[in-house]
Design a protein around this motif. Structure first.
Motif, PDB file in Angstrom:
ATOM      1  N   PRO A 364      27.946  47.319  44.056  1.00 35.54           N
ATOM      2  CA  PRO A 364      28.391  48.663  44.443  1.00 35.54           C
ATOM      3  C   PRO A 364      29.262  49.325  43.368  1.00 35.54           C
ATOM      4  CG  PRO A 364      29.539  46.974  45.700  1.00 35.54           C
ATOM      5  CD  PRO A 364      28.491  46.281  44.914  1.00 35.54           C
ATOM      6  N   CYS A 365      29.813  48.537  42.457  1.00 41.44           N
ATOM      7  CA  CYS A 365      30.648  49.086  41.383  1.00 41.44           C
ATOM      8  C   CYS A 365      30.683  48.028  40.285  1.00 41.44           C
ATOM      9  CB  CYS A 365      32.061  49.359  41.907  1.00 41.44           C
ATOM     10  SG  CYS A 365      32.928  47.851  42.328  1.00 41.44           S
ATOM     11  N   PRO A 366      31.232  48.365  39.098  1.00 43.40           N
ATOM     12  CA  PRO A 366      31.214  47.365  38.011  1.00 43.40           C
ATOM     13  C   PRO A 366      31.892  46.040  38.381  1.00 43.40           C
ATOM     14  CG  PRO A 366      31.716  49.529  37.121  1.00 43.40           C
ATOM     15  CD  PRO A 366      31.691  49.686  38.625  1.00 43.40           C
ATOM     16  N   CYS A 367      32.988  46.068  39.193  1.00 43.44           N
ATOM     17  CA  CYS A 367      33.642  44.788  39.521  1.00 43.44           C
ATOM     18  C   CYS A 367      32.941  44.091  40.679  1.00 43.44           C
ATOM     19  CB  CYS A 367      35.129  44.972  39.801  1.00 43.44           C
ATOM     20  SG  CYS A 367      35.524  45.536  41.469  1.00 43.44           S
ATOM     21  N   GLY A 368      32.131  44.835  41.423  1.00 38.39           N
ATOM     22  CA  GLY A 368      31.320  44.220  42.468  1.00 38.39           C
ATOM     23  C   GLY A 368      31.980  44.133  43.826  1.00 38.39           C
ATOM     24  N   ASN A 369      33.182  44.688  43.973  1.00 41.12           N
ATOM     25  CA  ASN A 369      33.934  44.490  45.217  1.00 41.12           C
ATOM     26  C   ASN A 369      34.115  45.748  46.057  1.00 41.12           C
ATOM     27  OD1 ASN A 369      34.421  41.716  44.745  1.00 41.12           O
ATOM     28  ND2 ASN A 369      35.951  42.298  43.230  1.00 41.12           N
ATOM     29  N   TRP A 370      33.597  46.867  45.604  1.00 40.32           N
ATOM     30  CA  TRP A 370      33.879  48.116  46.311  1.00 40.32           C
ATOM     31  C   TRP A 370      33.185  48.139  47.676  1.00 40.32           C
ATOM     32  CZ3 TRP A 370      31.349  52.397  48.307  1.00 40.32           C
ATOM     33  CH2 TRP A 370      32.154  53.508  48.578  1.00 40.32           C
ATOM     34  N   THR A 371      33.919  48.596  48.700  1.00 40.78           N
ATOM     35  CA  THR A 371      33.288  48.898  49.991  1.00 40.78           C
ATOM     36  C   THR A 371      33.859  50.223  50.478  1.00 40.78           C
ATOM     37  OG1 THR A 371      34.986  47.823  51.313  1.00 40.78           O
ATOM     38  CG2 THR A 371      33.093  46.461  50.683  1.00 40.78           C
ATOM     39  N   ARG A 378      38.429  45.785  47.846  1.00 42.95           N
ATOM     40  CA  ARG A 378      39.217  45.076  46.830  1.00 42.95           C
ATOM     41  C   ARG A 378      38.825  45.513  45.416  1.00 42.95           C
ATOM     42  NH1 ARG A 378      37.829  40.035  46.709  1.00 42.95           N
ATOM     43  NH2 ARG A 378      36.107  40.232  48.158  1.00 42.95           N
ATOM     44  N   CYS A 379      38.178  46.677  45.331  1.00 40.67           N
ATOM     45  CA  CYS A 379      37.683  47.165  44.037  1.00 40.67           C
ATOM     46  C   CYS A 379      38.842  47.579  43.128  1.00 40.67           C
ATOM     47  CB  CYS A 379      36.751  48.347  44.276  1.00 40.67           C
ATOM     48  SG  CYS A 379      36.302  49.200  42.751  1.00 40.67           S
ATOM     49  N   ARG A 380      38.756  47.191  41.852  1.00 41.16           N
ATOM     50  CA  ARG A 380      39.793  47.583  40.914  1.00 41.16           C
ATOM     51  C   ARG A 380      39.259  48.504  39.813  1.00 41.16           C
ATOM     52  NH1 ARG A 380      41.246  41.812  39.196  1.00 41.16           N
ATOM     53  NH2 ARG A 380      38.992  41.888  39.341  1.00 41.16           N
ATOM     54  N   CYS A 381      38.063  49.066  40.061  1.00 39.66           N
ATOM     55  CA  CYS A 381      37.463  49.923  39.024  1.00 39.66           C
ATOM     56  C   CYS A 381      38.108  51.306  39.065  1.00 39.66           C
ATOM     57  CB  CYS A 381      35.961  50.080  39.252  1.00 39.66           C
ATOM     58  SG  CYS A 381      35.096  48.530  39.367  1.00 39.66           S
ATOM     59  N   LEU A 382      38.178  51.954  37.909  1.00 36.34           N
ATOM     60  CA  LEU A 382      38.610  53.348  37.860  1.00 36.34           C
ATOM     61  C   LEU A 382      37.559  54.197  38.581  1.00 36.34           C
ATOM     62  CD1 LEU A 382      39.685  53.584  34.117  1.00 36.34           C
ATOM     63  CD2 LEU A 382      41.194  53.527  36.124  1.00 36.34           C
TER      64      LEU A 382
HETATM   65 ZN   LIG Z   1      34.876  47.829  41.488  1.00 35.50          ZN
END
Ligand SMILES: [Zn+2]
Length: 547
Positions: A364-371, A378-382
């Motif tokens: 779902p996002c580059p770090c893989g944790n976005w919901t 737990r997403c930490r992406c900008l």
């Molecule tokens: Zn992310």
């Protein structure tokens, strides 16, 4: 005699064409000329041919004019592998070969690039060349020694593996013994192409994955009809494991498919010694750092097929798809649309078959944790980075994907311990039966699977039931389906109906057009909506095809 005809083969993509090389040695301004749409590699090779002839202890007719006429004239010819047939043409025209069996010569073809010393170099694409030669009545083919095995895959063809021009001259002259020559080097491309067409049946199985009924049904549909599929979901939810098991759901290659695939491998210089014809569908999974050329094909000099073509009739898996280069993502549009890839060159363009089942996976996002739920996110992406990432997964490419599945992370509660997971072999059997239905329906059409039926033909020759068609019209009218989406849902509906007919025990029976229920399933598959449990539990639905 100052005139001779020999045969070579020109390649157009992965297709060969038999070429007549007429060699004329006559009075006139001394020199060499080649006529008939020959590319620079052939023209520049003339001096190489001359030196190979003199260094093989034959005479070159220096005081006369040597003309090579390559026909048919309208076909472009490229590559240095015409050297051998041109050199033999000169030896015949100048009567330096004795005891030549003219009838046999007429049915012989010569493939190979010459070195200045008169040795041979291997040529990419020997298998498609040998196939084309055999189809045009050639019975004996001379190829560089390391490529002998490859040409021997073609039935009813005598293959003579040779190391030098002198050896070929000796065979043509009916000599009992061949002159010695150093071995021929292996084709350089063989090391460059990392071929991963391994049979994975022994390594992985669908039964390894517990639960995932919805996703397993989706990949079965993808495998049965050849539909491109996108799997999205958080890191570790099983997307990659599922994608790696798709090849195990595909039946063995038909002879025609095996020849097409091995011809592409041959073109890439990737036929492993002793491997023979490819029998299992290939699986290619290039890393997201891969260049456009390595995946799509191309390169400087001769055209090399990319992983996409090397996965022909198999599976091309692009994990973490949004991280692939933008130009590569862009270039995937054509093969997803037409099942072939056209590589533009300076002088011409080459089209290669590329009917790989494309499986894309994305986090779902580059770090893989976005919901979407703030409490569990737990997403930490900008934000900006995440939007760029998402944008790549929308628009033109996703519109060309037939099936979308949002894979959830599994919890133990999702798995029913009393429902043993079905293994790949059982699914493969249904896929094979569904494919047999399609092959019968499309006999003589030039394609084998629902995913490859051209939109207009589908609408005209294989329409859906009126009620089912109205359902698609309604979805399109409400803006839930693009024009491209309409065709893709129609194709999917056919595959859903084929699988249901297989479930109902009618392997190859009269085709009834897909009805409302098949279209409902197809619409859900396309839009990423979860399927109802009756569909994924594989019970034929009363009233439709089971009747
Ligand atoms: Zn992310």
């Amino acid at each position: 005699m100052s005139f001779a005809t020999t045969h070579g083969v020109a390649l157009d993509g992965a297709l060969g064409h038999l070429i007549d090389i007429q060699t004329d040695v006559s009075q006139g301004t001394p020199g060499m000329v080649v006529v008939g749409r020959a590319d620079a590699a052939i023209r520049e090779g003339l001096d190489r041919v001359r030196m190979a002839v003199t260094n093989s202890e034959f005479q070159w007719p220096s005081s006369r004019r040597t003309t090579f006429l390559l026909s048919p004239a309208d076909l472009p010819k490229s590559g240095p592998h015409f050297d051998l047939s041109m050199a033999i043409g000169v030896l015949l025209a100048t009567e330096q070969l004795k005891k030549v069996d003219r009838a046999l010569l007429e049915r012989s073809a010569f493939i190979g690039e010459l070195t200045l010393a008169g040795g041979l170099r291997p040529a990419p694409g020997v298998l498609p060349m040998a196939l084309a030669a055999a189809q045009r009545g050639i019975r004996r083919i001379f190829v560089p020694e390391p490529q002998c095995e490859e040409a021997q895959l073609v039935p009813d063809l005598e293959v003579i593996g040779v190391r030098s021009l002198a050896q070929v001259a000796a065979v043509v002259s009916g000599a009992d013994e061949l002159p010695l020559a150093p071995p021929v080097a292996e084709l350089s491309g063989a090391q460059l192409v990392q071929w991963r067409g391994a049979d994975r049946l022994d390594e992985v199985d669908l039964a390894d994955l517990a639960g995932m009924a919805d996703e397993k049904y989706a990949v079965e549909v993808a495998a049965a009809g050849g539909h491109a599929i996108l799997l999205t979901g958080p890191k570790g939810c099983g997307k990659t494991s599922l994608a790696e098991r798709v090849p195990t759901l595909l039946p063995d290659l038909a002879l025609e498919e095996a020849l097409e695939l091995t011809a592409l491998q041959s073109l890439a210089g990737a036929v492993a010694p002793g491997a023979g014809l490819a029998r299992r569908p290939p699986f290619a999974a290039p890393h997201h750092d891969a260049s456009k050329v390595s995946v799509i094909g191309g390169g400087s000099g001769r055209v090399r097929p990319g992983e996409l073509s090397l996965a022909h009739c198999g599976v091309l898996f692009l994990d973490e798809f949004p991280l692939f280069r933008a130009d590569l993502i862009e270039a995937l549009r054509q093969p997803l649309e037409s099942s072939e890839i056209t590589i533009a060159r300076r002088e011409e363009s080459v089209t290669l078959p590329a009917r790989a089942l494309v499986v894309l996976a994305s986090n779902p996002c580059p770090c893989g944790n976005w919901t979407a739920q703030a409490s569990t996110n737990r997403c930490r992406c900008l934000d900006r980075v995440r939007r760029v990432y998402e944008a790549r997964m929308s628009g033109p490419i996703v519109d060309r994907i037939d099936i979308v599945r949002h894979v959830r992370a599994m919890s133990p509660a999702d798995v029913d311990p009393f429902a043993p997971a079905e293994d790949s072999a059982a699914v493969r059997e249904r896929v094979a039966a569904a494919r047999a239905r399609q092959a019968a329906r499309f006999d003589g059409c030039g394609w084998r699977l629902n995913a490859h039926v051209p939109g207009p033909r589908l609408k005209h020759d294989w329409p859906l039931e009126p009620g089912a068609a109205r359902l698609i019209d309604a979805a399109a009218g409400a803006g839930r389906l693009s024009a491209r989406g309409v065709v893709r849902v129609q194709r999917l509906a056919w595959t859903v109906a084929d699988l249901r007919a297989v479930d109902a025990g009618r392997a190859v029976a009269v085709d009834r057009p897909p009805g409302v229920e098949a279209v409902e399933v197809a619409l859900r598959l396309r839009s990423g909506t979860p399927l109802d449990s009756a569909t994924v539990r594989r019970r034929p639905v009363a009233g439709e095809v089971a009747s």
